[in-house]
Design a protein around this motif. Structure first.
Motif, PDB file in Angstrom:
ATOM      1  N   LEU A 257      -1.311  -1.509 -23.514  1.00 26.69           N
ATOM      2  CA  LEU A 257      -1.829  -1.410 -22.315  1.00 26.69           C
ATOM      3  C   LEU A 257      -1.103  -0.501 -21.308  1.00 26.69           C
ATOM      4  O   LEU A 257      -1.598   0.524 -20.643  1.00 26.69           O
ATOM      5  N   LYS A 258       0.188  -1.013 -21.338  1.00 30.99           N
ATOM      6  CA  LYS A 258       1.079  -0.221 -20.328  1.00 30.99           C
ATOM      7  C   LYS A 258       1.297   1.314 -20.673  1.00 30.99           C
ATOM      8  O   LYS A 258       1.047   2.179 -19.873  1.00 30.99           O
ATOM      9  N   ASN A 259       1.333   1.428 -21.939  1.00 30.51           N
ATOM     10  CA  ASN A 259       1.645   2.620 -22.429  1.00 30.51           C
ATOM     11  C   ASN A 259       0.153   3.650 -22.416  1.00 30.51           C
ATOM     12  O   ASN A 259       0.261   4.852 -22.277  1.00 30.51           O
ATOM     13  N   GLN A 260      -0.840   3.053 -21.907  1.00 33.28           N
ATOM     14  CA  GLN A 260      -1.976   3.859 -21.700  1.00 33.28           C
ATOM     15  C   GLN A 260      -2.284   3.869 -20.237  1.00 33.28           C
ATOM     16  O   GLN A 260      -3.365   4.457 -19.846  1.00 33.28           O
ATOM     17  N   GLY A 261      -1.543   3.333 -19.504  1.00 30.87           N
ATOM     18  CA  GLY A 261      -1.550   3.574 -17.768  1.00 30.87           C
ATOM     19  C   GLY A 261      -2.648   2.135 -17.630  1.00 30.87           C
ATOM     20  O   GLY A 261      -3.376   2.299 -16.539  1.00 30.87           O
TER      21      GLY A 261
ATOM     22  N   LEU B  10      -3.928  -1.905 -17.285  1.00 30.74           N
ATOM     23  CA  LEU B  10      -3.269  -3.002 -16.870  1.00 30.74           C
ATOM     24  C   LEU B  10      -4.270  -4.518 -16.995  1.00 30.74           C
ATOM     25  O   LEU B  10      -5.382  -4.342 -16.726  1.00 30.74           O
ATOM     26  N   LEU B  11      -3.851  -5.595 -17.581  1.00 31.46           N
ATOM     27  CA  LEU B  11      -4.566  -6.816 -17.573  1.00 31.46           C
ATOM     28  C   LEU B  11      -3.897  -7.907 -16.851  1.00 31.46           C
ATOM     29  O   LEU B  11      -2.799  -8.259 -17.163  1.00 31.46           O
ATOM     30  N   ARG B  12      -4.786  -8.322 -15.862  1.00 30.01           N
ATOM     31  CA  ARG B  12      -4.015  -9.115 -14.838  1.00 30.01           C
ATOM     32  C   ARG B  12      -4.775 -10.578 -14.766  1.00 30.01           C
ATOM     33  O   ARG B  12      -5.983 -10.448 -14.483  1.00 30.01           O
ATOM     34  N   LEU B  13      -4.275 -11.494 -14.652  1.00 29.33           N
ATOM     35  CA  LEU B  13      -4.926 -13.175 -14.563  1.00 29.33           C
ATOM     36  C   LEU B  13      -4.375 -13.250 -13.201  1.00 29.33           C
ATOM     37  O   LEU B  13      -3.133 -13.666 -12.931  1.00 29.33           O
TER      38      LEU B  13
ATOM     39  N   GLY C 238      -7.977   0.465 -15.281  1.00 32.38           N
ATOM     40  CA  GLY C 238      -7.821   1.517 -16.130  1.00 32.38           C
ATOM     41  C   GLY C 238      -6.585   2.479 -15.717  1.00 32.38           C
ATOM     42  O   GLY C 238      -6.087   2.233 -14.694  1.00 32.38           O
ATOM     43  N   PRO C 239      -6.601   3.624 -16.637  1.00 32.34           N
ATOM     44  CA  PRO C 239      -5.435   4.588 -15.990  1.00 32.34           C
ATOM     45  C   PRO C 239      -5.793   5.211 -14.748  1.00 32.34           C
ATOM     46  O   PRO C 239      -6.977   5.195 -14.311  1.00 32.34           O
TER      47      PRO C 239
ATOM     48  N   ARG D  27      -8.680   4.231  -9.638  1.00 28.07           N
ATOM     49  CA  ARG D  27      -8.814   3.706 -11.189  1.00 28.07           C
ATOM     50  C   ARG D  27      -9.914   2.851 -11.309  1.00 28.07           C
ATOM     51  O   ARG D  27     -10.318   2.269 -10.218  1.00 28.07           O
ATOM     52  N   LEU D  28     -10.341   2.801 -12.827  1.00 27.75           N
ATOM     53  CA  LEU D  28     -11.457   1.888 -12.958  1.00 27.75           C
ATOM     54  C   LEU D  28     -10.989   0.585 -12.784  1.00 27.75           C
ATOM     55  O   LEU D  28      -9.724   0.223 -13.234  1.00 27.75           O
ATOM     56  N   GLU D  29     -11.588  -0.442 -12.301  1.00 30.51           N
ATOM     57  CA  GLU D  29     -11.497  -1.984 -12.024  1.00 30.51           C
ATOM     58  C   GLU D  29     -12.496  -2.970 -12.421  1.00 30.51           C
ATOM     59  O   GLU D  29     -13.679  -2.582 -11.955  1.00 30.51           O
ATOM     60  N   LEU D  30     -12.458  -3.612 -13.516  1.00 30.25           N
ATOM     61  CA  LEU D  30     -13.414  -4.502 -14.112  1.00 30.25           C
ATOM     62  C   LEU D  30     -12.677  -5.955 -13.693  1.00 30.25           C
ATOM     63  O   LEU D  30     -11.707  -6.138 -14.180  1.00 30.25           O
ATOM     64  N   GLU D  31     -13.383  -6.848 -13.151  1.00 24.98           N
ATOM     65  CA  GLU D  31     -13.043  -8.263 -12.799  1.00 24.98           C
ATOM     66  C   GLU D  31     -14.132  -9.280 -13.215  1.00 24.98           C
ATOM     67  O   GLU D  31     -15.235  -8.694 -13.058  1.00 24.98           O
ATOM     68  N   ALA D  32     -13.657 -10.400 -13.424  1.00 32.39           N
ATOM     69  CA  ALA D  32     -14.491 -11.591 -13.583  1.00 32.39           C
ATOM     70  C   ALA D  32     -13.810 -12.877 -13.220  1.00 32.39           C
ATOM     71  O   ALA D  32     -12.564 -13.118 -13.439  1.00 32.39           O
ATOM     72  N   LYS D  33     -14.474 -13.904 -12.642  1.00 30.15           N
ATOM     73  CA  LYS D  33     -13.919 -15.164 -12.470  1.00 30.15           C
ATOM     74  C   LYS D  33     -14.098 -15.911 -13.828  1.00 30.15           C
ATOM     75  O   LYS D  33     -14.922 -15.538 -14.422  1.00 30.15           O
ATOM     76  N   VAL D  34     -13.151 -16.458 -14.128  1.00 29.54           N
ATOM     77  CA  VAL D  34     -12.805 -17.103 -15.445  1.00 29.54           C
ATOM     78  C   VAL D  34     -12.286 -18.535 -15.208  1.00 29.54           C
ATOM     79  O   VAL D  34     -11.302 -18.744 -14.336  1.00 29.54           O
ATOM     80  N   PRO D  35     -12.310 -19.360 -16.229  1.00 26.08           N
ATOM     81  CA  PRO D  35     -11.569 -20.618 -16.233  1.00 26.08           C
ATOM     82  C   PRO D  35     -10.075 -20.240 -16.723  1.00 26.08           C
ATOM     83  O   PRO D  35      -9.852 -19.974 -17.918  1.00 26.08           O
ATOM     84  N   ARG D  36      -9.079 -20.560 -15.861  1.00 26.79           N
ATOM     85  CA  ARG D  36      -7.699 -20.153 -16.117  1.00 26.79           C
ATOM     86  C   ARG D  36      -7.117 -20.439 -17.404  1.00 26.79           C
ATOM     87  O   ARG D  36      -6.797 -19.735 -18.165  1.00 26.79           O
ATOM     88  N   GLN D  37      -7.083 -21.893 -17.762  1.00 28.55           N
ATOM     89  CA  GLN D  37      -6.374 -22.049 -18.991  1.00 28.55           C
ATOM     90  C   GLN D  37      -7.259 -21.822 -20.276  1.00 28.55           C
ATOM     91  O   GLN D  37      -6.594 -21.055 -21.255  1.00 28.55           O
ATOM     92  N   GLU D  38      -8.547 -21.773 -20.258  1.00 31.38           N
ATOM     93  CA  GLU D  38      -9.132 -21.308 -21.367  1.00 31.38           C
ATOM     94  C   GLU D  38      -8.888 -19.897 -21.439  1.00 31.38           C
ATOM     95  O   GLU D  38      -8.853 -19.476 -22.884  1.00 31.38           O
ATOM     96  N   ILE D  39      -9.025 -18.858 -20.520  1.00 28.23           N
ATOM     97  CA  ILE D  39      -8.795 -17.633 -20.647  1.00 28.23           C
ATOM     98  C   ILE D  39      -7.364 -17.296 -21.227  1.00 28.23           C
ATOM     99  O   ILE D  39      -7.174 -16.358 -22.080  1.00 28.23           O
TER     100      ILE D  39
END
Length: 165
Positions: free
Chosen positions: A48-52, A54-57, A71-72, A81-93
């Motif tokens: 992911l980093k090499n493509q510019g 990021l995946l953040r929790l 996205g880059p 940049r493109l930004e996609l977000e979702a609320k998720v259960p922390r431990q399960e994700i």
């Protein structure tokens, strides 16, 4: 929380958060929240980093967290940049990410205050040992207007991500 949008923002390093808060208040911005965040960055062999990308929790100290894909960077006047977000259960994700081969490659904490003014989002962030920042998110014209209103200078502009700082 976005299901998919392009964020367009600019970040500035600030020395006087009290002054910036006062200017934001005078503009009529409404405070949305103030909280402590814990951010974990996940990647698989730095693909992911090499493509510019990021995946953040982002964890707010509750069972629910926010998973964000960025996205880059796109060409433009400000950081876009493109930004996609979702609320998720922390431990399960976290378990799902690890099962898919993702590992935590970095982590950082910050305190964030978020304000809204019409379609503009303003945040004041404090990162221990790194400093204070204000982020302005909106259209290019809205960002330009806020830069003047908040009396920010070009020399304060910060193009590095919090992770890079």
């Amino acid at each position: 929380m976005s299901s998919g949008k392009y964020e367009n923002e600019q970040k500035y390093r600030i020395d006087d958060p009290v002054k910036i808060r006062a200017l934001i208040g005078r503009l009529g911005a409404k405070k949305k929240f103030s909280l402590q965040e814990y951010n974990e960055i996940f990647d698989h062999q730095f693909k992911l980093k090499n493509q510019g990308c990021l995946l953040r929790l982002r964890d707010y100290g509750k069972d629910e967290a926010v998973l964000t894909f960025k996205g880059p960077l796109l060409k433009g006047r400000h950081k876009k940049r493109l930004e996609l977000e979702a609320k998720v259960p922390r431990q399960e994700i976290k378990q799902i990410l690890q099962a898919l081969g993702y590992e935590q490659v970095a982590a950082y904490e910050k305190h964030r205050q978020e304000f809204s003014l019409k379609k503009i989002t303003l945040t004041i962030d404090h990162m221990p040992k790194i400093g204070w920042f204000v982020e302005i998110e909106g259209t290019n014209a809205e960002i330009k207007k806020m830069i003047r209103a908040l009396e920010l200078k070009e020399s304060q502009k910060e193009s590095r991500s919090y992770l890079d700082l």
